[in-house]
Design a protein around this motif. Structure first.
Motif, PDB file in Angstrom:
ATOM      1  N   MET A 224       0.847  -1.181   0.000  1.00 49.41           N
ATOM      2  CA  MET A 224       0.000   0.000   0.000  1.00 49.41           C
ATOM      3  C   MET A 224       0.893   1.244   0.000  1.00 49.41           C
ATOM      4  O   MET A 224       1.833   1.326   0.767  1.00 49.41           O
ATOM      5  N   TYR A 225       0.572   2.174  -0.882  1.00 51.93           N
ATOM      6  CA  TYR A 225       1.330   3.409  -0.992  1.00 51.93           C
ATOM      7  C   TYR A 225       0.590   4.540  -0.286  1.00 51.93           C
ATOM      8  O   TYR A 225      -0.629   4.516  -0.174  1.00 51.93           O
ATOM      9  N   LYS A 226       1.343   5.528   0.159  1.00 49.87           N
ATOM     10  CA  LYS A 226       0.750   6.724   0.766  1.00 49.87           C
ATOM     11  C   LYS A 226       0.742   7.819  -0.295  1.00 49.87           C
ATOM     12  O   LYS A 226       1.785   8.127  -0.885  1.00 49.87           O
ATOM     13  N   VAL A 227      -0.434   8.413  -0.545  1.00 51.33           N
ATOM     14  CA  VAL A 227      -0.564   9.451  -1.561  1.00 51.33           C
ATOM     15  C   VAL A 227      -0.779  10.799  -0.865  1.00 51.33           C
ATOM     16  O   VAL A 227      -1.702  10.953  -0.067  1.00 51.33           O
ATOM     17  N   ILE A 228       0.086  11.732  -1.177  1.00 50.53           N
ATOM     18  CA  ILE A 228      -0.002  13.103  -0.653  1.00 50.53           C
ATOM     19  C   ILE A 228      -0.473  13.988  -1.796  1.00 50.53           C
ATOM     20  O   ILE A 228       0.078  13.938  -2.894  1.00 50.53           O
ATOM     21  N   ILE A 229      -1.480  14.811  -1.526  1.00 49.61           N
ATOM     22  CA  ILE A 229      -2.024  15.711  -2.549  1.00 49.61           C
ATOM     23  C   ILE A 229      -1.721  17.147  -2.134  1.00 49.61           C
ATOM     24  O   ILE A 229      -2.079  17.563  -1.037  1.00 49.61           O
TER      25      ILE A 229
ATOM     26  N   ASP B 184      -6.042   4.048  -7.322  1.00 44.94           N
ATOM     27  CA  ASP B 184      -5.105   3.185  -8.048  1.00 44.94           C
ATOM     28  C   ASP B 184      -3.664   3.440  -7.612  1.00 44.94           C
ATOM     29  O   ASP B 184      -2.873   2.499  -7.483  1.00 44.94           O
ATOM     30  N   LEU B 185      -3.310   4.705  -7.396  1.00 46.44           N
ATOM     31  CA  LEU B 185      -1.954   5.027  -6.937  1.00 46.44           C
ATOM     32  C   LEU B 185      -1.704   4.409  -5.571  1.00 46.44           C
ATOM     33  O   LEU B 185      -0.614   3.870  -5.317  1.00 46.44           O
ATOM     34  N   LYS B 186      -2.690   4.467  -4.680  1.00 47.72           N
ATOM     35  CA  LYS B 186      -2.537   3.876  -3.346  1.00 47.72           C
ATOM     36  C   LYS B 186      -2.345   2.369  -3.426  1.00 47.72           C
ATOM     37  O   LYS B 186      -1.549   1.794  -2.693  1.00 47.72           O
ATOM     38  N   ARG B 187      -3.086   1.727  -4.299  1.00 49.62           N
ATOM     39  CA  ARG B 187      -3.041   0.267  -4.384  1.00 49.62           C
ATOM     40  C   ARG B 187      -1.858  -0.260  -5.190  1.00 49.62           C
ATOM     41  O   ARG B 187      -1.256  -1.264  -4.815  1.00 49.62           O
ATOM     42  N   ARG B 188      -1.551   0.386  -6.328  1.00 48.68           N
ATOM     43  CA  ARG B 188      -0.586  -0.190  -7.272  1.00 48.68           C
ATOM     44  C   ARG B 188       0.718   0.585  -7.417  1.00 48.68           C
ATOM     45  O   ARG B 188       1.623   0.135  -8.104  1.00 48.68           O
TER      46      ARG B 188
ATOM     47  N   VAL C 127       7.500   4.666  -0.472  1.00 50.35           N
ATOM     48  CA  VAL C 127       6.097   4.323  -0.714  1.00 50.35           C
ATOM     49  C   VAL C 127       5.229   5.579  -0.703  1.00 50.35           C
ATOM     50  O   VAL C 127       4.019   5.497  -0.591  1.00 50.35           O
ATOM     51  N   ILE C 128       5.862   6.745  -0.821  1.00 53.64           N
ATOM     52  CA  ILE C 128       5.131   8.016  -0.814  1.00 53.64           C
ATOM     53  C   ILE C 128       5.034   8.551  -2.231  1.00 53.64           C
ATOM     54  O   ILE C 128       6.037   8.734  -2.917  1.00 53.64           O
ATOM     55  N   ILE C 129       3.800   8.802  -2.657  1.00 53.54           N
ATOM     56  CA  ILE C 129       3.529   9.381  -3.978  1.00 53.54           C
ATOM     57  C   ILE C 129       2.933  10.758  -3.753  1.00 53.54           C
ATOM     58  O   ILE C 129       1.996  10.905  -2.968  1.00 53.54           O
TER      59      ILE C 129
END
Length: 87
Positions: A1-6, A31-35, A72-74
């Protein structure tokens, strides 16, 4: 699982988008969080650099994100019109 910062600017731009495109953006974030950052199933997906990517949400709207290697941070740093995209 990825962490997505907006980024805050992305939230401002989201309010300018039609609700249907906002919903597509939410799907992208899921999708970004999962893949992770590589999303070849999205329209016009491409790499912008070593750690940056983009895709089209529809004909007029795009999203751009980055992910540093070995993390794991996007970070979604842009979502808005194609005309103003930072690439």
């Amino acid at each position: 699982m990825y962490k997505v910062i907006i980024k805050k600017r992305v939230y401002k731009n989201l309010m300018k988008m039609p609700v249907s495109v906002q919903d597509i953006f939410i799907q992208l974030v899921d999708d970004l969080k999962r893949r992770g950052s590589v999303q070849p199933g999205w329209p016009n997906y491409s790499r912008l650099g070593d750690e940056e990517y983009h895709c089209h949400l529809n004909r007029k709207w795009v999203a751009c994100w980055r992910c540093e290697k070995n993390t794991v941070i996007i970070e979604v740093y842009y979502a808005g019109s194609r005309e103003n995209a930072p690439y």
